[in-house]
Enzyme design. Sequence first.
Site, mmCIF file in Angstrom:
data_model
loop_
_atom_site.group_PDB
_atom_site.id
_atom_site.type_symbol
_atom_site.label_atom_id
_atom_site.label_comp_id
_atom_site.label_asym_id
_atom_site.label_seq_id
_atom_site.Cartn_x
_atom_site.Cartn_y
_atom_site.Cartn_z
ATOM 1 N N MET A 295 0.818 -1.210 0.000
ATOM 2 C CA MET A 295 0.000 0.000 0.000
ATOM 3 C C MET A 295 0.853 1.261 0.000
ATOM 4 S SD MET A 295 -3.161 1.080 -0.019
ATOM 5 C CE MET A 295 -4.277 -0.126 0.706
ATOM 6 N N ARG A 299 0.651 4.015 -2.805
ATOM 7 C CA ARG A 299 0.216 5.389 -2.565
ATOM 8 C C ARG A 299 1.152 6.389 -3.247
ATOM 9 N NH1 ARG A 299 -1.816 4.564 3.754
ATOM 10 N NH2 ARG A 299 -3.918 3.877 3.156
ATOM 11 N N TYR A 440 -8.912 5.969 -4.457
ATOM 12 C CA TYR A 440 -8.389 4.633 -4.159
ATOM 13 C C TYR A 440 -7.022 4.686 -3.479
ATOM 14 C CZ TYR A 440 -6.270 4.646 -8.986
ATOM 15 O OH TYR A 440 -5.606 4.918 -10.160
ATOM 16 N N GLU A 441 -6.608 3.515 -2.983
ATOM 17 C CA GLU A 441 -5.403 3.359 -2.160
ATOM 18 C C GLU A 441 -5.454 4.234 -0.893
ATOM 19 O OE1 GLU A 441 -3.703 0.949 -2.843
ATOM 20 O OE2 GLU A 441 -4.133 0.610 -4.962
ATOM 21 N N GLY A 442 -6.641 4.348 -0.329
ATOM 22 C CA GLY A 442 -6.836 5.165 0.865
ATOM 23 C C GLY A 442 -7.269 6.558 0.461
#
Length: 592
Positions: A295, A299, A440-442
Amino acid sequence: MSGYQPPLDDINFTLNHIARLEDVAKLNGFQHADPATVSGLLEEAGRFFSEVMAPLNKVGDEQGSTLGDSGVTTPDGFKDAWDKYFASGWGGAHFPEEWGGGGLPYTVGIGIQEMFKTANMAFSLCAMLTQGAVDALLEHGSPEQQAAYLDKLVTAEWSGTMNLTEPEAGSDVGALRTRAERRDDGTYRIFGTKIFITWGDQDLTDNVIHLVLARTPDAPAGTRGISMFIVPKFVLDENGEPGERNDIEIVSLEHKLGIHASPTCVVSFGADGDGAVGYLLGDEQQGMRNMFTMMNVARIAVGLEGLAIGERSYQQAVGYARERVQGRKTGSDSSDDVAIIEHPDVRRMLLTMKAHNQAMRSMLYLTASESDFAAHAESDERRKLAADRVAVLTPLVKAWCTDVGVELASIGIQVHGGMGYVEETGAAQHLRDSRIAPIYEGTNGIQAIDLLTRKLPMEDGAVVERMIAEMTETVPALESHSELSDLAPVLSSAIEGLSETSQWLLTALSEKEIEDALSGATPYLRQFATVVGGWLMARAALAAVDGPDAGSDFNLDKVNTARFFVEHVLPQANGLIPTICGGAELLEKAIL
């Protein structure tokens, strides 16, 4: 839609003067990555992505990937382009040579990734998820797992995915329900449904290696009970080749605002009843730790998409502005119409795009460089300093760059006027494609909370304080330059404002005024990133003024662009202070 020309001059400048490639190349194993060699390599990579990948950007948007009885079919030309990508070796350029990679530092790899993403963002996502799978296997895989999967993933012969999100567990990963049942042979059987799985299936490679988060039957609730599993589309046979089809079904593809070429899948594991064969990656109940290996790199890669969209939008907008003739030039005696690039407001928009792109590039490349030092520096102290820097920079590059990417794509449409709103020109695609990146990705709100509650309090604020101190050291350097001395008070004021809000938020957190602090999280991230961007652009200006090519057109333009960011963008950072320190009272009183 305009073509894509990699901005190699600025990429090389940023690598050399912001990321300090020469110092990275002194790290053990990277001596072959000297600036001259890297420059030639990037030129070849730029040619490949501009000629092979960029022409497919509009094709992918118009055709999209489709789902049929045999699985996902990608748009015309994608299979051939991926085969060329596999043959070129660009996918594994920054991975270890022992697994088929090029052994280059991540600092160089991010330059290659930028060009792929700018050429064709939707297509590049397949490579991004594959590289994430490689990172997880390198960090957590057993020797047997690495031998089975790494070389095929590094070389892009196979692709990888990341399976986190479920219908009832979006950002709250701990609520996932997918289960993994142990078998006597040491394997597991995976049952559950995952949604929003980027490149969950395709017709480009012989196998797709899914990394899946699931919960074993006796695991505790929440994130502590999550494990990670390798679940291949085709289970490997005794020769390590794709064999029997696993119990995995692509239920549907999402119909999305943008990135149409990227198949976003609903994936069902174990629909036939026997369960999908899975292999535990790392230890049980360590899935979240393993996930963040993927992740955190993802990011940074998503932040790179903000730059990619901004750069592609800028190139198209400036090309259109040079060709579109409309209106007379103010103050001119001529009655002839001129290209719209002659009008001050159009030039303002274009320079806003250009300056933000260069600031984003600087921040991203610095983050990659610090990642290399965190992994390969000789001293423990240097590794720790670099790791701390990456921890703080990661939410900045993910959130700020993707927010700015959306804004620049919108400005790009504005430069086109009404033609920007027409799909024919291609400007609208950039805005549609860009909008997923802040999600996305947090989500970017989560990035702001991470910055506030985890990164700012590191060592009781000392990590951020060290960054602020380093930025402050640039102020005297500006003051000593007659050409740049007027930028010093602007940078100094912005840094002081960041110090003020950082201290206010630390105090709020220490006094348990959590709601007040959280209310300022997102504007604080914006302020922080803008100040870092201004600092790096000031450093770029100093390098351009002091460099051997100080009088070149490129260096003169670099100084002008940096000056625009510091004078016109950086002052906006202090305007966020009242919002950051305003507390939660108004938010709580509002009737929504």
